[in-house]
Write an enzyme that holds these catalytic residues in place. Sequence first.
Site, short mmCIF file in Angstrom:
data_model
loop_
_atom_site.label_atom_id
_atom_site.label_comp_id
_atom_site.label_asym_id
_atom_site.label_seq_id
_atom_site.Cartn_x
_atom_site.Cartn_y
_atom_site.Cartn_z
N THR A 176 28.36 90.16 33.94
CA THR A 176 27.06 90.94 33.73
C THR A 176 25.93 90.54 34.24
O THR A 176 25.11 90.97 35.06
CB THR A 176 26.95 91.65 32.10
OG1 THR A 176 28.22 92.38 31.98
CG2 THR A 176 25.85 92.62 32.05
N GLN A 207 37.49 90.39 38.78
CA GLN A 207 38.95 90.67 38.61
C GLN A 207 39.70 90.13 39.82
O GLN A 207 40.92 90.34 39.83
CB GLN A 207 39.03 92.32 38.57
CG GLN A 207 38.60 93.12 37.36
CD GLN A 207 39.32 92.80 35.94
OE1 GLN A 207 40.26 92.43 36.33
NE2 GLN A 207 38.55 93.31 34.72
N ALA A 219 34.66 84.05 32.91
CA ALA A 219 35.64 83.23 32.55
C ALA A 219 36.57 83.96 31.74
O ALA A 219 37.78 83.67 31.71
CB ALA A 219 35.13 81.94 31.32
N HIS A 220 36.31 84.92 30.88
CA HIS A 220 37.01 85.38 29.81
C HIS A 220 38.32 86.40 30.64
O HIS A 220 39.20 86.90 29.80
CB HIS A 220 36.48 86.31 28.73
CG HIS A 220 35.73 87.52 29.05
ND1 HIS A 220 36.26 88.68 28.66
CD2 HIS A 220 34.36 87.63 29.84
CE1 HIS A 220 35.53 89.70 28.98
NE2 HIS A 220 34.41 89.06 29.80
N THR A 225 19.21 75.99 28.19
CA THR A 225 20.17 74.80 27.95
C THR A 225 21.48 75.26 28.41
O THR A 225 22.21 76.40 27.81
CB THR A 225 20.19 74.61 26.38
OG1 THR A 225 18.76 74.09 26.27
CG2 THR A 225 21.07 73.31 25.98
N CYS A 263 34.45 99.59 29.16
CA CYS A 263 32.90 99.63 28.99
C CYS A 263 32.60 100.89 29.01
O CYS A 263 31.45 101.27 28.41
CB CYS A 263 32.36 98.71 30.40
SG CYS A 263 33.41 97.66 30.77
C1 LIG Z 1 34.81 92.35 32.83
C2 LIG Z 1 34.01 92.71 34.16
C3 LIG Z 1 32.61 92.46 34.02
C4 LIG Z 1 31.67 91.89 33.15
O1 LIG Z 1 32.00 91.00 32.86
P1 LIG Z 1 31.44 90.08 31.49
O2 LIG Z 1 31.75 88.72 31.76
O3 LIG Z 1 32.10 90.74 30.20
O4 LIG Z 1 30.00 90.49 31.48
C5 LIG Z 1 32.07 93.01 35.23
N1 LIG Z 1 32.63 93.38 36.50
C6 LIG Z 1 34.05 93.33 36.24
C7 LIG Z 1 34.66 94.01 37.61
C8 LIG Z 1 34.71 93.17 35.17
O5 LIG Z 1 36.11 93.20 35.19
#
Ligand SMILES: *Cc1c(COP(=O)(O)O)cnc(C)c1O
Length: 539
Positions: A72, A183, A204-205, A243, A328
């Site tokens: 984001t 993705q 990362a997640h 930081t 979202c």
């Molecule tokens: C998950 C996702 C985001 C948002 O990522 P965050 O790290 O949670 O802010 C943005 N774009 C795409 C395509 C995503 O799948």
Amino acid sequence: MIYLDYAATAPLDPRVYEAMLPFLKPGGLHGNPASDHLEGRRAREAVERAREQVAALMGATPAEIIWTSGATESNNLAIQGALEFYASRGRHVITARTEHKSVLDTCRYLETRPSPQGIRVTYLKPQAGGAISAEQVLDAVTPETVLVSLMWVNNETGVINDVVRLAPKLRERGVLFHVDAAQAIGKLPVCLREVPVDLLTVTAHKVYGPKGIGALFVRKQPRARLMPQMHGGGHEQGMRSGTLATHQIVGMGEACRLAEAAWAAEVSRLGLLGTRLWQELSELPDVFLNGEGASRVPGILNLSFAGVEGESLRAALPGLMVSSGAACSSATREPSYVLRALGRDEELANASLRFSLGRFTTEAEVDRAAGQVIRQVNRLRRLSTTQTGDAPPERSVQKEASQNGLHQDSGVPFDYSARVWDLFNQTPRSGCFTEGTALIGRASTPASRSALVLHIKMAGNRTIADARFQAYGCPTTIAVGAWLAGHVVGQDFRKLSELKAPAICQALEIPEERVHTALLGEDVVKSLLTQIHPGYRPA
Ligand SMILES: *Cc1c(COP(=O)(O)O)cnc(C)c1O
């Protein structure tokens, strides 16, 4: 519990957790990577190693990686930062309706800012399969166009945009190209040495790293420039102050290292698992694979089930972690804007679930998930035909009933208790009183589109002499009305306060997933009590 929501977020890989621990645990390496002492230097070394790992996964150089808090922020920084820096070049941006909210909302914000900063945005509509073609983008380019922002892989459908073909053409035209690759990394080969994208977002997640850390690739040659959106100590080449979160960064580095090593094997495994899930689910009639025909990454399946509501289906599958629409936009309860943009009508867009598989998904989980979904879709479809007044489809009801071992010999559809089914069929005491004064209690639940009205006649000021009900809703709602109207006759009105949802559920054997009908009963009684006894306060 079966977790099939990897596109929303992936669990931390245990190896990532181990790599983060030394920088997180009490007594661990806690120095500020910007500090000029031993602790600081060790933290800095860890940060720079991670930068190399992230860069390696996408074929970039470490100096092109700017740490952020996630995709984001990377999207915000790329779009706002580039438009501010290149304000003198023009004010037109091209993006797509199928982008992530963090791109769309940033564009909307820039559009609505008062001029002279005002930006014009073109939102491209995807083709039938869900992809945006390179031609569509190029056709929309004008001399005013500064930036194109297009995702590599769509988070709802897994559909791939042809970034590889588009990038050199935008480069030729001197238009900056930003790609949201949240993705894509770990699922597609991404090599920025060969694909001339200027700015690229990762997080990362989505690749088994921690939440709250991401990066923006900012090309060095030719150099892409940004106005910082976060002002402070001038970290990250002045583009993003703050930081550095050493433990998060180390986690992201390790996650990217693992993704690079595992990439090929993982993709083929997910491909097989995804195909298996689709083969099993496509045995249901009227199931549509969104994005079918477009190229898609393995492991994301977005399906529309005609005749059921995505939310009801998800509610009927409490042990299955999947998304209806994108996570979202689930917060806003809008029908998926991505699926709408893809041409699904509102009803089908509402009837969609996204299954996304990942590193820890097993074949057994896929099979169990498919079995549950098939059962619940069949059940909900049958329910909706009985609700709309069609004759219950006896045969399939019987078949399902015997499969479930419920009411096998009674001829009662397995969804209802015998008590509910009897009351629904006979509807004793339905209607209202025509003469004399009756007290009327009303309750409704907009969410389930049900309403219940209870009319009572008193004998003296304590005893209920007679009752009638009116109901709109499912058979269980109607049964609750019929039961209440019979149950209250002859009773002391003060006893009504005992008629709470659990008691109603028990009397009619209402299962937990339909407790809202009993709550409706409780509410209608409360509404009556406040009239008979104006001082009455519902508990
Ligand atoms: C998950 C996702 C985001 C948002 O990522 P965050 O790290 O949670 O802010 C943005 N774009 C795409 C395509 C995503 O799948």
